[in-house]
Design a protein around this motif. Structure first.
Motif, short mmCIF file in Angstrom:
data_model
loop_
_atom_site.label_atom_id
_atom_site.label_comp_id
_atom_site.label_asym_id
_atom_site.label_seq_id
_atom_site.Cartn_x
_atom_site.Cartn_y
_atom_site.Cartn_z
N VAL A 116 -6.89 1.87 -1.08
CA VAL A 116 -6.00 1.91 -2.11
C VAL A 116 -6.80 0.75 -3.23
N CYS A 117 -7.06 -0.27 -2.95
CA CYS A 117 -7.70 -1.04 -3.83
C CYS A 117 -8.97 -0.46 -4.43
N ALA A 118 -9.87 0.30 -3.73
CA ALA A 118 -10.79 1.08 -4.32
C ALA A 118 -10.38 2.18 -5.30
N THR A 119 -9.39 2.75 -5.06
CA THR A 119 -8.81 3.84 -5.86
C THR A 119 -8.28 3.14 -7.41
N VAL A 120 -7.52 2.11 -7.25
CA VAL A 120 -7.08 1.34 -8.20
C VAL A 120 -8.32 0.85 -9.27
N ALA A 121 -9.25 0.49 -8.83
CA ALA A 121 -10.49 0.02 -9.38
C ALA A 121 -11.38 1.05 -9.89
N ALA A 122 -11.25 2.17 -9.36
CA ALA A 122 -11.91 3.39 -9.81
C ALA A 122 -11.33 3.98 -11.03
N VAL A 123 -9.90 3.92 -10.95
CA VAL A 123 -9.04 4.50 -12.07
C VAL A 123 -9.11 3.32 -13.22
N ALA A 124 -9.19 2.28 -13.13
CA ALA A 124 -9.30 1.52 -14.17
C ALA A 124 -10.75 1.15 -14.68
N GLY A 125 -11.72 1.66 -13.84
CA GLY A 125 -12.97 1.24 -14.29
C GLY A 125 -13.75 -0.04 -14.27
N GLU A 126 -13.01 -0.95 -13.63
CA GLU A 126 -13.59 -2.21 -13.63
C GLU A 126 -13.16 -2.97 -12.23
N ALA A 127 -13.88 -3.79 -11.85
CA ALA A 127 -14.01 -4.49 -10.73
C ALA A 127 -12.74 -5.16 -10.29
N ARG A 128 -12.35 -6.14 -11.27
CA ARG A 128 -11.28 -7.10 -11.19
C ARG A 128 -9.86 -6.15 -10.76
N ALA A 129 -9.93 -4.91 -10.98
CA ALA A 129 -8.70 -4.22 -10.72
C ALA A 129 -8.64 -3.72 -9.36
N PHE A 130 -9.65 -3.95 -8.46
CA PHE A 130 -9.70 -4.04 -7.30
C PHE A 130 -8.70 -5.02 -6.52
N PHE A 131 -8.39 -5.97 -7.19
CA PHE A 131 -7.50 -7.07 -6.43
C PHE A 131 -5.99 -6.84 -7.05
N LEU A 132 -5.62 -5.95 -7.82
CA LEU A 132 -4.36 -5.56 -8.42
C LEU A 132 -3.32 -5.22 -7.23
N PRO A 133 -3.64 -4.50 -6.21
CA PRO A 133 -2.70 -4.17 -5.33
C PRO A 133 -2.56 -5.47 -4.38
N THR A 134 -3.38 -6.00 -3.94
CA THR A 134 -3.04 -7.40 -3.23
C THR A 134 -2.37 -8.44 -3.84
N MET A 135 -2.62 -8.40 -5.13
CA MET A 135 -1.81 -9.48 -6.03
C MET A 135 -0.35 -9.27 -5.92
N VAL A 136 0.22 -8.21 -5.40
CA VAL A 136 1.48 -8.04 -5.40
C VAL A 136 2.15 -8.86 -4.16
N LEU A 137 1.14 -8.93 -3.18
CA LEU A 137 1.60 -9.71 -1.69
C LEU A 137 2.07 -11.17 -1.95
N PRO A 138 1.67 -11.87 -2.66
CA PRO A 138 2.15 -13.25 -2.97
C PRO A 138 3.20 -13.45 -3.48
N ALA A 139 3.25 -12.30 -4.72
CA ALA A 139 4.65 -12.46 -5.38
C ALA A 139 5.91 -12.04 -4.79
N VAL A 140 5.65 -11.10 -3.59
CA VAL A 140 6.56 -10.71 -2.79
C VAL A 140 7.04 -11.87 -1.81
N PHE A 141 6.07 -12.69 -1.31
CA PHE A 141 6.45 -13.84 -0.57
C PHE A 141 7.14 -14.71 -1.32
N VAL A 142 6.88 -15.25 -2.27
CA VAL A 142 7.56 -15.97 -3.26
C VAL A 142 9.07 -15.55 -3.51
N VAL A 143 9.34 -14.44 -3.75
CA VAL A 143 10.66 -13.93 -3.92
C VAL A 143 11.33 -13.85 -2.52
#
Length: 251
Positions: A116-143
């Motif tokens: 999933v992370c690789a797919t998001v990075a490939a669509v965005a065309g940049e390496a930092r987008a690899f971390f977008l899916p996992t960035m959701v996890l800490p937000a979910v835990f905070v809530v």
């Protein structure tokens, strides 16, 4: 314990001149008058159990390997080779987990997250987008932590109590409830800090720092969960009827 009778019965030292039942270290402690390392052994056992709960050093390294491989390959050769390195490392990590007889579900979940992370990075065309899916996890835990506090059911208790063998009415168990509240506060602080750091370094376009944050946060959360489980298990094992035994003598 089986190694204590030599000190409980001093006469055995003369009855066994060959010292067949005593190790060199035990003999040295006896000569120097040093105590048996019972406390140290207990601490080591607790540390070992805690590490086993999170998969041990090898389990933590296996979980971090795909992310590290992706970022390192991207820094050296670009995004295309980074995907190849990620795929090879993720499949290898999955095989290692299965070889260690870990849950097939968790092994395949790691592979799915990498895809999933690789797919998001490939669509965005940049390496930092690899971390977008996992960035959701800490937000979910905070809530989730905030909602659990509002509901009067600390999230640590909801996640850990059944695994620790705690009672169903753990909210009426003062020691357990206090431990779960403290653990939930620590978890909330960790999740909030994790989220803020990820957002800051995502905006700054620092994939290497994002990788370090992800690996470090995963390790810290795993250790936090394991420590909470060990503490809860010890508190749940304490007899709750002990105070009631003294009440007949006071009446």
């Amino acid at each position: 314990m089986t190694y204590l009778p030599t000190t409980a019965q001093p006469g055995l030292a003369h009855a066994d001149p060959g010292g067949a039942r005593s190790s060199p270290s035990a003999t040295a402690r006896s000569v120097l008058g040093l105590p048996e390392p019972v406390v140290q052994s207990a601490a080591r056992a607790a540390t070992r159990r805690t590490l086993e709960r999170v998969g041990g050093p090898l389990g933590l390294a296996t979980a971090a390997a795909p992310t590290i491989a992706f970022v390192a390959a991207d820094a050296v050769a670009g995004l295309g080779p980074a995907f190849v390195a990620l795929g090879v490392t993720a499949v290898t990590a999955c095989a290692v987990r299965l070889a260690r007889r870990e849950s097939p579900g968790s092994a395949l979940a790691g592979l799915l997250v990498a895809a999933v992370c690789a797919t998001v990075a490939a669509v965005a065309g940049e390496a930092r987008a690899f971390f977008l899916p996992t960035m959701v996890l800490p937000a979910v835990f905070v809530v989730a932590y905030v909602i659990s506090f509002v509901a009067g059911r600390p999230l640590a208790g909801v996640m850990v109590n059944r695994l620790s063998g705690g009672p169903r009415d753990w909210r009426r168990h003062p020691a357990l409830r206090r431990a779960y509240v403290v653990s939930s506060l620590v978890g909330l602080a960790m999740a909030a800090a994790n989220l803020v750091l990820r957002v800051v370094f995502y905006v700054a376009d620092e994939p290497a720092v994002l990788a370090a944050i992800q690996v470090g946060a995963t390790t810290l959360f795993a250790l936090h969960f394991a420590v909470t489980l060990v503490v809860a298990r010890r508190l749940a094992a304490r007899p709750r009827t002990a105070p009631a035994l003294s009440t007949p003598t006071t009446r």
